[in-house]
Scaffold this motif. Structure first.
Motif, PDB file in Angstrom:
ATOM      1  N   LEU A  49       1.350  -3.090  -2.858  1.00 52.66           N
ATOM      2  CA  LEU A  49       2.227  -3.584  -1.798  1.00 52.66           C
ATOM      3  C   LEU A  49       3.319  -4.478  -2.355  1.00 52.66           C
ATOM      4  CD1 LEU A  49       2.797  -3.910   1.263  1.00 52.66           C
ATOM      5  CD2 LEU A  49       1.234  -5.857   1.240  1.00 52.66           C
ATOM      6  N   PHE A  50       2.996  -5.317  -3.360  1.00 52.55           N
ATOM      7  CA  PHE A  50       3.969  -6.274  -3.861  1.00 52.55           C
ATOM      8  C   PHE A  50       4.747  -5.775  -5.069  1.00 52.55           C
ATOM      9  CE2 PHE A  50       3.610 -10.160  -1.471  1.00 52.55           C
ATOM     10  CZ  PHE A  50       2.400 -10.029  -0.823  1.00 52.55           C
ATOM     11  N   PHE A  51       4.206  -4.802  -5.839  1.00 50.64           N
ATOM     12  CA  PHE A  51       4.841  -4.460  -7.103  1.00 50.64           C
ATOM     13  C   PHE A  51       5.224  -2.993  -7.232  1.00 50.64           C
ATOM     14  CE2 PHE A  51       4.472  -8.525  -8.906  1.00 50.64           C
ATOM     15  CZ  PHE A  51       3.239  -9.058  -8.564  1.00 50.64           C
ATOM     16  N   GLN A  52       4.971  -2.151  -6.206  1.00 49.31           N
ATOM     17  CA  GLN A  52       5.360  -0.746  -6.270  1.00 49.31           C
ATOM     18  C   GLN A  52       6.308  -0.428  -5.119  1.00 49.31           C
ATOM     19  OE1 GLN A  52       4.538   1.032  -8.810  1.00 49.31           O
ATOM     20  NE2 GLN A  52       3.035  -0.410  -9.674  1.00 49.31           N
ATOM     21  N   ARG A  53       7.379   0.317  -5.433  1.00 50.57           N
ATOM     22  CA  ARG A  53       8.339   0.678  -4.396  1.00 50.57           C
ATOM     23  C   ARG A  53       7.752   1.766  -3.505  1.00 50.57           C
ATOM     24  NH1 ARG A  53      13.461  -1.060  -4.939  1.00 50.57           N
ATOM     25  NH2 ARG A  53      14.207   0.643  -3.634  1.00 50.57           N
ATOM     26  N   HIS A  54       8.157   1.737  -2.232  1.00 49.77           N
ATOM     27  CA  HIS A  54       7.615   2.706  -1.268  1.00 49.77           C
ATOM     28  C   HIS A  54       8.144   4.122  -1.525  1.00 49.77           C
ATOM     29  CE1 HIS A  54      11.579   1.718   0.407  1.00 49.77           C
ATOM     30  NE2 HIS A  54      11.521   2.864   1.044  1.00 49.77           N
ATOM     31  N   SER A  55       9.290   4.227  -2.217  1.00 51.77           N
ATOM     32  CA  SER A  55       9.898   5.540  -2.415  1.00 51.77           C
ATOM     33  C   SER A  55       9.419   6.238  -3.688  1.00 51.77           C
ATOM     34  CB  SER A  55      11.424   5.386  -2.454  1.00 51.77           C
ATOM     35  OG  SER A  55      11.802   4.479  -3.477  1.00 51.77           O
ATOM     36  N   GLY A  56       8.641   5.562  -4.521  1.00 56.08           N
ATOM     37  CA  GLY A  56       8.197   6.158  -5.776  1.00 56.08           C
ATOM     38  C   GLY A  56       6.721   6.536  -5.735  1.00 56.08           C
ATOM     39  N   THR A  57       6.325   7.351  -6.725  1.00 57.31           N
ATOM     40  CA  THR A  57       4.911   7.762  -6.823  1.00 57.31           C
ATOM     41  C   THR A  57       4.424   7.602  -8.258  1.00 57.31           C
ATOM     42  OG1 THR A  57       5.594  10.065  -7.131  1.00 57.31           O
ATOM     43  CG2 THR A  57       5.044   9.360  -4.890  1.00 57.31           C
ATOM     44  N   PRO A  58       4.427   6.391  -8.806  1.00 56.79           N
ATOM     45  CA  PRO A  58       3.887   6.196 -10.157  1.00 56.79           C
ATOM     46  C   PRO A  58       2.362   6.318 -10.134  1.00 56.79           C
ATOM     47  CG  PRO A  58       4.498   4.098  -9.195  1.00 56.79           C
ATOM     48  CD  PRO A  58       4.964   5.153  -8.240  1.00 56.79           C
ATOM     49  N   GLU A  59       1.768   6.122 -11.298  1.00 55.10           N
ATOM     50  CA  GLU A  59       0.312   6.298 -11.412  1.00 55.10           C
ATOM     51  C   GLU A  59      -0.439   5.332 -10.513  1.00 55.10           C
ATOM     52  OE1 GLU A  59      -1.184   8.604 -12.931  1.00 55.10           O
ATOM     53  OE2 GLU A  59      -3.230   7.909 -12.575  1.00 55.10           O
ATOM     54  N   ALA A  60       0.063   4.075 -10.405  1.00 50.71           N
ATOM     55  CA  ALA A  60      -0.626   3.087  -9.558  1.00 50.71           C
ATOM     56  C   ALA A  60      -0.653   3.525  -8.104  1.00 50.71           C
ATOM     57  CB  ALA A  60       0.062   1.720  -9.691  1.00 50.71           C
ATOM     58  N   VAL A  61       0.415   4.213  -7.639  1.00 47.60           N
ATOM     59  CA  VAL A  61       0.458   4.697  -6.251  1.00 47.60           C
ATOM     60  C   VAL A  61      -0.393   5.948  -6.097  1.00 47.60           C
ATOM     61  CG1 VAL A  61       1.986   5.597  -4.459  1.00 47.60           C
ATOM     62  CG2 VAL A  61       2.707   3.649  -5.841  1.00 47.60           C
ATOM     63  N   ARG A  62      -0.363   6.829  -7.099  1.00 46.37           N
ATOM     64  CA  ARG A  62      -1.160   8.062  -7.008  1.00 46.37           C
ATOM     65  C   ARG A  62      -2.658   7.751  -6.961  1.00 46.37           C
ATOM     66  NH1 ARG A  62       2.788  10.088 -10.701  1.00 46.37           N
ATOM     67  NH2 ARG A  62       1.378   9.764 -12.476  1.00 46.37           N
ATOM     68  N   ARG A  63      -3.060   6.659  -7.624  1.00 49.52           N
ATOM     69  CA  ARG A  63      -4.478   6.301  -7.590  1.00 49.52           C
ATOM     70  C   ARG A  63      -4.924   5.837  -6.210  1.00 49.52           C
ATOM     71  NH1 ARG A  63      -3.637   3.803 -12.825  1.00 49.52           N
ATOM     72  NH2 ARG A  63      -3.423   1.793 -11.768  1.00 49.52           N
ATOM     73  N   LEU A  64      -3.994   5.385  -5.375  1.00 48.94           N
ATOM     74  CA  LEU A  64      -4.354   4.932  -4.021  1.00 48.94           C
ATOM     75  C   LEU A  64      -4.626   6.094  -3.076  1.00 48.94           C
ATOM     76  CD1 LEU A  64      -1.815   2.036  -3.403  1.00 48.94           C
ATOM     77  CD2 LEU A  64      -4.182   1.871  -4.158  1.00 48.94           C
ATOM     78  N   ARG A  65      -4.082   7.290  -3.387  1.00 53.41           N
ATOM     79  CA  ARG A  65      -4.176   8.415  -2.452  1.00 53.41           C
ATOM     80  C   ARG A  65      -5.595   9.008  -2.460  1.00 53.41           C
ATOM     81  NH1 ARG A  65       0.200  13.410  -2.251  1.00 53.41           N
ATOM     82  NH2 ARG A  65       0.238  13.602   0.029  1.00 53.41           N
ATOM     83  N   PRO A  66      -6.206   9.255  -1.282  1.00 55.14           N
ATOM     84  CA  PRO A  66      -7.546   9.854  -1.253  1.00 55.14           C
ATOM     85  C   PRO A  66      -7.520  11.280  -1.796  1.00 55.14           C
ATOM     86  CG  PRO A  66      -6.965   8.893   0.869  1.00 55.14           C
ATOM     87  CD  PRO A  66      -5.731   8.928   0.059  1.00 55.14           C
ATOM     88  N   TYR A  67      -8.705  11.812  -2.140  1.00 57.04           N
ATOM     89  CA  TYR A  67      -8.781  13.182  -2.624  1.00 57.04           C
ATOM     90  C   TYR A  67      -8.338  14.167  -1.554  1.00 57.04           C
ATOM     91  CZ  TYR A  67     -11.435  11.334  -6.555  1.00 57.04           C
ATOM     92  OH  TYR A  67     -11.807  10.646  -7.662  1.00 57.04           O
ATOM     93  N   SER A  68      -8.543  13.820  -0.273  1.00 55.30           N
ATOM     94  CA  SER A  68      -8.148  14.717   0.813  1.00 55.30           C
ATOM     95  C   SER A  68      -6.657  14.659   1.106  1.00 55.30           C
ATOM     96  CB  SER A  68      -8.926  14.357   2.087  1.00 55.30           C
ATOM     97  OG  SER A  68      -8.687  13.008   2.445  1.00 55.30           O
TER      98      SER A  68
END
Length: 581
Positions: A49-68
């Motif tokens: 929330l504090f260090f990743q932009r909402h428009s990008g999909t880096p590894e830290a954001v991809r790890r948040l996404r569920p398998y479904s």
């Protein structure tokens, strides 16, 4: 900045579910739960929330996404010197970022402006003071991490260690440690002395109570054990006695034992055969498993060899294509660089125009709000004057209902006392004969025909030509003075109320109720027009900033400008992607 709440939805193991951590207060807050319960997930979502932009999909954001799949959403409530805000982001499809002022309930910033707002909160990134929030578990040192991340984590741990070391030194040294030692020694001296627990103290009393309870517990345990052994012995003896007293049952048991022994011997022999067969079956199964494993391994190796051969041929063909593509890309780099510069200039121009349009829209809204506040202030002033007028008229005639009821009660008592006194007084009357010319007088007043006249004490009847007749009642006079006391009390009450009688008091009461109803109505209208008071309304008017006249004169369609900005951003993104390719 202080974090007071964290909420996340559709993050990692919480697929299509929400989690809320509320009530985070000052001091140390402990988040306690079992392993794999979501504690680390909550901190990873907070970090994104504090260090990743909402428009990008880096590894830290991809790890948040569920398998479904789905779109992770994270929001946090924070408190700063500027007020309380809610930061919310959604990643992947339809990604967005918003900043909401919780006190005013309005949207402060969104998209890139929201990212700038967050960046100002966490200046320095994870390498700065904000990184102390994310000294989290799971960092083993063997992950694939950049040098910047390694250095940032190192600085964070160094800052945290220095802070903790400073707090420890503040306690373990100097006057503060001496005061703590003295306080502990004083409390310990109340409980123990050099020879042991202090007599009569809480510690000595607790030890005595412990010893007493331990002795009682041991005594009761011994009694319970003794009684349990006695009961078990009695049950055993009773059963044995019952068996010994029935010869038929002893004979049947002997026959049953012999039959069971024969069946047991047969079953034992059969069990030996079964165990031998199972051993043979297990050996065959192990051989079959080994053969299947070898077959699968051979087929896998054969398939991999065929796949590698096909892949080698494809890679050789692809190598030739890549060499040709590299030559073409070298020629396209200059074109992509020029396109990127033009796209960045177009994007900056659209962004500047959109910012000016936003300021103009805010200025217009402020002007409309100022006009509405002035109208409400004028109406509130009129209502205030009306309210003061009605209150001034109500003050002199406002009589309590209890006082009016008390006055009415006194009037009723006076009337009752007068009626009783009038009924107890003696009276005299006369009926003249037809044609009688003589008139009788009572105390010098003519007594009319058939009219009853009362008197007190005595009365003199003057009969012309006959004489004077004296009438005496011989009735003792009332000397309690109750009616005079009540009349005096009524006069005092009338003077305190400022009225002449009960009728005027009732009239004033009706008028006071009408004025009170008008006052309530005016106050209700005033609370609608100025719920926080006239002073707050004037402060709101003074705080309204309509901006400059040039902003009010700026005319353009914000949606068209946003569309142009989106197109420019897309063009810049495509140009940058083309240059990177």
């Amino acid at each position: 900045m202080k974090i007071s709440a964290l909420r996340l939805f559709n993050v990692k193991r919480f697929a299509n579910r929400g989690v809320a951590i509320e009530g985070i207060g000052d001091g140390v807050n402990v988040l306690s739960a079992a392993n794999e319960y979501g504690k680390s997930t909550s901190f990873e979502a907070l970090h994104a929330l504090f260090f990743q932009r909402h428009s990008g999909t880096p590894e830290a954001v991809r790890r948040l996404r569920p398998y479904s799949g789905g779109n992770p959403m994270v929001e946090a409530d924070i408190t700063t010197q500027a007020g309380t805000f809610r930061i919310a982001k959604q990643f992947y499809g339809g990604g967005w970022a918003r900043i909401t002022d919780l006190a005013a309930g309005r949207l402060v910033a969104q998209a890139d402006e929201a990212e700038n707002f967050i960046a100002n909160l966490v200046k320095g990134g994870t390498a700065g003071p904000a990184g102390l929030l994310w000294v989290r578990q799971g960092i083993t040192g063997i992950e694939k991490r950049s040098n910047t991340e390694e250095e940032g984590e190192k600085q964070v741990r160094k800052s945290l260690l220095e802070s903790v070391q400073g707090e420890v030194e503040a306690i373990t040294g100097g006057r503060r440690m001496a005061e703590i030692i003295a306080a502990v020694a004083e409390e310990a001296d109340k409980l123990v002395s050099k020879r042991g627990p202090r007599a009569g103290g809480r510690y000595a009393t607790a030890i005595e109570e412990r010893d007493r309870l331990a002795a009682a517990e041991q005594k009761l345990a011994d009694e319970v054990s003794m009684l349990r052994d006695a009961l078990d012995k009695r049950v055993s003896i009773t059963k044995r006695l019952a068996e010994l007293d029935q010869p038929e049952e002893r004979h049947d048991r002997r026959l049953a034992v012999e039959k069971a022994q024969t069946a047991f011997d047969s079953a034992k022999a059969h069990g030996e055969k079964v165990r031998a067969a199972e051993a043979e079956l297990q050996l065959v199964r192990e051989r079959r498993t080994a053969a299947d494993t070898a077959l699968v391994t051979f087929r896998g190796a054969l398939a991999r060899a065929q796949a590698l051969d096909e892949k080698l041929q494809a890679q050789e063909q692809q190598r030739g294509l890549i060499v040709e593509h590299r030559r073409e890309a070298a020629a396209a780099i200059d074109t992509a660089r020029a396109e990127l510069e033009a796209a960045e200039i177009e994007e900056q121009s659209a962004r500047d125009l959109l910012a000016r349009l936003g300021a103009a829209l805010k200025a217009k809204q402020a002007a409309e709000q100022l006009a509405d506040l002035n109208k409400r202030l004028a109406e509130a002033d009129g209502l205030r004057r009306t309210l003061e007028d009605r209150e001034a008229k109500l003050a002199p005639i406002n009589i309590s209902a209890d006082a009016i009821d008390a006055l009415q009660k006194l009037e009723i008592e006076i009337a009752q006392l007068r009626a009783v006194e009038e009924a107890a007084r003696p009276s005299v009357s006369i009926v003249y004969d037809a044609g009688a010319a003589v008139g009788v007088a009572v105390d010098g007043q003519p007594l009319e025909d058939g009219v009853e006249r009362s008197y007190e004490g005595q009365a003199r009847l003057s009969v012309p030509g006959i004489g004077t007749i004296t009438l005496r009642s011989n009735q003792p006079s009332r000397a309690d003075g109750r009616r005079e006391q009540i009349e005096t009390k009524r006069r005092t009450l009338l003077v305190s109320m400022g009225v002449d009688g009960l009728a005027q008091a009732r009239e004033w009461q009706v008028r006071a109720q009408e004025f009170a109803a008008e006052i309530r109505e005016v106050r209700a209208r005033l609370s609608l027009v100025a719920p926080d008071g006239l002073a707050k309304l004037r402060e709101d008017i003074a705080a309204c900033d309509v901006g400059g006249a040039e902003l009010l004169e700026l005319k353009a369609d914000p949606e068209q400008v946003r569309s142009a900005l989106a197109s420019a951003e897309q063009r810049r993104t495509l140009a940058r992607q083309a240059q990177r390719d």
